[in-house]
Design a protein around this motif. Structure first.
Motif, mmCIF file in Angstrom:
data_model
loop_
_atom_site.group_PDB
_atom_site.id
_atom_site.type_symbol
_atom_site.label_atom_id
_atom_site.label_comp_id
_atom_site.label_asym_id
_atom_site.label_seq_id
_atom_site.Cartn_x
_atom_site.Cartn_y
_atom_site.Cartn_z
ATOM 1 N N VAL A 98 -29.147 17.098 31.590
ATOM 2 C CA VAL A 98 -29.619 16.858 30.016
ATOM 3 C C VAL A 98 -31.109 16.161 30.132
ATOM 4 O O VAL A 98 -31.122 15.055 30.641
ATOM 5 C CB VAL A 98 -28.377 15.616 29.456
ATOM 6 N N GLU A 139 -29.605 11.482 28.548
ATOM 7 C CA GLU A 139 -30.562 11.980 28.843
ATOM 8 C C GLU A 139 -30.632 11.636 30.448
ATOM 9 O O GLU A 139 -30.096 10.580 30.756
ATOM 10 C CB GLU A 139 -31.885 11.393 28.464
ATOM 11 N N ASN A 176 -24.489 18.004 19.665
ATOM 12 C CA ASN A 176 -25.559 17.063 19.534
ATOM 13 C C ASN A 176 -25.156 15.860 18.443
ATOM 14 O O ASN A 176 -25.289 16.193 17.314
ATOM 15 C CB ASN A 176 -26.773 17.775 19.098
ATOM 16 N N LEU A 209 -31.045 17.606 21.229
ATOM 17 C CA LEU A 209 -30.301 17.799 22.989
ATOM 18 C C LEU A 209 -30.983 19.144 23.632
ATOM 19 O O LEU A 209 -30.457 20.151 23.217
ATOM 20 C CB LEU A 209 -29.006 17.714 22.658
ATOM 21 N N LEU A 260 -30.801 21.120 27.252
ATOM 22 C CA LEU A 260 -30.057 21.250 28.305
ATOM 23 C C LEU A 260 -30.754 22.101 29.340
ATOM 24 O O LEU A 260 -31.095 23.311 28.661
ATOM 25 C CB LEU A 260 -28.688 21.583 28.012
#
Lengths: 462, 462, 462
Positions: free
Chosen positions: C108, C152, C168, C174, C176
């Motif tokens: 993340v 994160e 999200n 978000l 990835l």
């Protein structure tokens, strides 16, 4: 210091060098060879029709020794996925620290020496007391990782990426036979083996390409001054990969008696169950095992010879390396039970004497049938039937096996496939009488190593 | 005896014979096939556009049975890395002792018999009392390794290199379906499977090449006389690989009741934790497990059918073999939950009835959609979606899976992916209302095997 | 309902979709690419002469986000056997449930969200209380499998075949970064990765082929009525693979404090010995681990930066996935010890700042030497020497490693190969004096992460 100077360090320090092609005559031929190999190197081709007993294909001279490399493009090695190298290190010769992209096994064929392997994160547990330095100015202690005394008959196992070195502190040449297992899952690169030397300057042909990088210093990473950095990048170093120590190496190493070593093994065994090579910390792992000692034989027949194995049960590091070794000694004219390797290839290196080996593949084709002698290599692929018979001088070998618990299945003798079959199955399979089947099962009472020509004793036993 | 005579032994005793190409019409075509395969056999090609339900491609007749071999060059088998063979052994037929370079699974589709497997180093633990020999002269005991009674529904697992044999001691044909896992790590040769027969003389075409070796004797290794050696090398033996026993095989084998077998399993389970197939001694390892017994079903639905699995949890030897088996029985018109194989290929052999199978690959392409019937094989590759629906006679199969703990993920039913998703995720994914999403999750309460057409019950549950 | 209608279900429900080639301009080019790849994809080719720092090669827009895919035919990825994908999910975006034929790691990079993974056979352990449905008519509970808060710095590991989704629920995108390990033994298909989406309709180009199947319903397996089945097969769905949730997803998930998480780890560690990722039930396995937290650093140097690893020791699921991750943070102008990866490839994704990386192969060839910046990927193959130096803004990255207990061997610093060598070996190898050798060993006292330019301090230490 400019940032760009930093980046020259690896090239200076890590003189990266693919040993297998080092110092061959034309650099261009290297590419051709690789191309050819890559094209045919689909995973593990074993359509073998005929193989040969091989001697080294290339020979690289160094200041204090010779390195010989078997042709890794030979189909028997491509099938087995291995490479074989022999180093002959002269007295006071040092095989420079290097690591490979594959696990490797080293068999000490001759001589004695010391070996060091550097495992990352492991402590420097060996201390040597002060020595006089070259200019006599200073004397201080040194600390480094464990070093080992090695002697004839030792097998040393090394995982991929572990840097090691050998030094000949004996009076005769130190001869090391190395097996590199390129198909091993621990090698995530392709099937070429690669030797990475931490020091030295072995390949003149490639220097021109690198010179632009070597002009700068690499003080930063090592926090050293320019003078030292410059003297390390000795471009005129043409000593090769086996160098002569200027002063006798004073590395301290306790000598372990054989009794101690055996106690250690028993202690470990007793300490609750089986080893786990993966979990075991590498820092204290035993890396060597002597398989030349007659007292350690697994099979012994006073009229025929002996067999000794080292595998993950008596040398746990082999579990992570996924290799094992068998040592065979046949007295004159004795023979080994015909057998096949159930779960491994067997790369046979002849250490002494002469003998005859026959290897038979599927469809009954004989892929090898001939006399072999000291210094030759023959590969018996998995499943293929193998027969060995000593000549008039006796016959000795080491077999590197591509499985840490390699198993063979014997055809004849007291522990054999034929014994495991019911008489009725043998009789019906061969269309022979039950008495003959019983005779076939029981007439050879020996195990693994057979004395020559017992035909006179047949009737007694039957 | 001259040393050269010794070396003929393997060729006589170990009539090495690659079953998969045995007795095909032209020997030359064999090479062509292999060439073609090698060229395309980069590791595990699975770019499947369309596969077929397959019946055997080759048929080899023997004295007392028939061997049928599926086309190992078919792309579904190349993707899965397996070969499929079916032996039909007549009454009193003996499938000759042989080993392969791969692990294998045998499913007993029909009949009953006895099976023996010879593990090197294991003791001869079975004794048979004296039998009258063919010439009536002698009667004595025999000792051999364990033999097993096998019956319909048994799965037998064999590691690579272990020689085994089967004998039909029942009244109907003994039908064995074998899966050979050529990509298995235990096979270190290439992806061709190889059958090595310890006896017999199956391949007439190849004899001329071998005759020069067969002229000599091999008394030395077996310590037998010339007469016996000569009679074993029966070059006129044209019985093939399944031979008729001249006398009924009198192999002794204790009959184990099913209760005993189950107690044994529970005992083992209770004995502290999990099995470890690698460490377990092969000498006492259980090799067989019956998956046809309805009482052993893992999933059972009285209105739909049952599923039974054998994997490394209930047959530990499978851990070293890295294979498992699923047995499915669907009642007429029932269906299996749509699913995918998470970590294995599934090679489906239809044992009875008829049904429809659909297999859908990535990009939504249907690689198979059709009726299948008894005796056919279809492969469902890892990750691909699979649906099975029984026809009007019901539908039965065994699926060989290339993982010892193969797992499937079901799409519908009480234990399914859709149930594991939050309603909100289902609703947003399909752009449907939350009530519809809830209905989609909950309307099928059955597990794995579904009864046909429940549409009338929808509203009750929702 | 006719039997044929049943078989349409997988195609409707399982909109199977190979993400790596999705929505590229010409469908034909896909085949060309694959052909090219297959031809050259002999197992793991690593004859690298020169590689580049790569940015994504393809970009796929969805309703609520963007998916970017690195060129999996680039030779650095072919050597490492991996694919790299980045999803940027907008606020309230849902990455549709999907599974792959390979294990995968997700890092993340930015934002926060929730993630769910569905393991077959595991219970629905999370309950959400009643919510108002879209039409307001009904409110009821929902049960589903565990979902996880991600933020994160989290690493999430997923075995092959496990379907998962991300949502999200934060205020910023978000992001990835996914690594798919195509050479992993858990992938039994070929080396192409395949994404199988359980819902959605991502590929317009392929619909025409499938339309014939989609006309029918699949009520039977899900036991739903025709209306719902029809609304699920929304052929006009062009939202792509990241869709906008119509209503905020109300998935319940307990927030776990970091302290709890750490206690959990210690508890597990204390619970008797080592983890066993294979045996551990997936139902309760921890799938995520945060490696961005400075307090978790494995190496920390207040003047240089920090390194943090997640491997099978602190996240046991990685044992079955056979991957691990290293997080590096270098302060401005700091550097990492030159090193090599002993048993893994290292796929380096730059998360912030800038720096310089040099990678040196065998034969001393520099395969990479250049500036890299945020969002780029560079692969350091196993055994190759690597140097990293931060630029003026500092330098941060995550390295995905193709081994669950990846090890590096450092060349310089307090824990390094040079320290493990005896002074005499260093002196003889480099042809320098013993004092210089001692200086080379000892002048850099830091570990792993080095402060910039300490040249002024050399003499003090030496």
């Amino acid at each position: 210091m400019s940032s760009s100077t930093l980046f020259s360090l690896t090239l200076c320090f890590l003189v990266l060098f693919n040993c297998c092609f080092a110092q061959i005559e034309q650099v261009t031929s290297r590419h051709e060879q690789q191309q050819a190999r890559r094209r045919s190197s689909q995973h593990s081709e074993c359509q073998l029709q005929r193989i040969n007993a091989l001697e080294p294909a290339r020979r690289i001279k160094s200041e204090a020794g010779v390195t010989e490399i078997w042709d890794e493009n030979d189909e028997q090695f491509e099938c087995a996925g291995v490479a074989v190298i022999r180093h002959t290190i002269q007295k006071r010769g040092l095989l420079l620290p290097a690591y490979t992209n594959t696990p490797k096994l080293v068999y000490v064929e001759q001589g004695r020496g010391i070996q060091g392997a550097v495992f990352p994160g492991c402590p420097e547990t060996f201390q040597s007391s002060g020595q006089f330095s070259r200019d006599g100015s200073q004397s201080s202690e040194d600390q480094h990782q464990k070093v080992r005394q090695v002697r004839e008959g030792d097998v040393v196992a090394l995982p991929s990426g572990v840097a090691d070195w050998f030094y000949n502190n004996g009076d005769s040449p130190l001869v090391l036979v190395q097996l590199l297992d390129t198909i091993n899952p621990a090698n995530q690169l392709d099937q070429d083996f690669r030797n990475f030397f931490l020091a030295g300057n072995p390949q003149r042909e490639l220097q021109s390409q690198r010179s632009s990088y070597q002009r700068d210093q690499f003080e930063e990473a090592f926090n050293i001054d320019t003078r030292l950095a410059r003297s390390m990048r000795n471009e005129k170093d043409n000593r090769g990969i086996i160098v002569r120590a200027e002063h006798e190496l004073q590395v301290v190493s306790p000598h372990q008696s054989r009794e101690e070593e055996e106690r250690e093994i028993e202690h470990r065994r007793g300490r609750g169950g089986r080893f786990n090579g993966i979990e075991e910390t590498f820092c204290t792992a035993r890396l060597k095992h002597n398989i030349n000692d007659p007292e350690r034989a697994d099979f012994f027949n006073p009229r025929a010879g002996r067999l000794t194995s080292v595998n993950s049960l008596n040398l746990p590091i082999l579990r992570s390396v996924q290799l094992s070794v068998e040592r065979g000694v046949l007295y004159p004219n004795a023979l080994m039970s015909p057998h096949w390797n159930m779960n491994a290839h067997s790369i046979i290196y002849i250490t002494r004497g002469n003998g005859r080996i026959q290897i038979v593949g599927d469809n009954g084709q004989t892929i090898f049938d001939g006399e072999v002698r000291e210094g030759q290599v023959v590969t018996a692929p998995q499943s293929f039937a193998v027969v060995k018979k000593a000549g008039s001088q006796g016959f000795e070998w080491v077999s590197f096996k591509t499985n840490d618990s390699a198993q063979v299945s014997q055809l004849a003798g007291r522990v054999s496939t034929i014994r495991g079959l019911p008489v009725e199955v043998v009789a019906n399979s061969f269309q022979i009488s039950r008495e003959d089947a019983r005779r076939l099962k029981n007439n050879r009472e020996e195990v693994s190593v057979f004395s020559p020509s017992q035909s006179g004793r047949s009737d007694e036993i039957a």
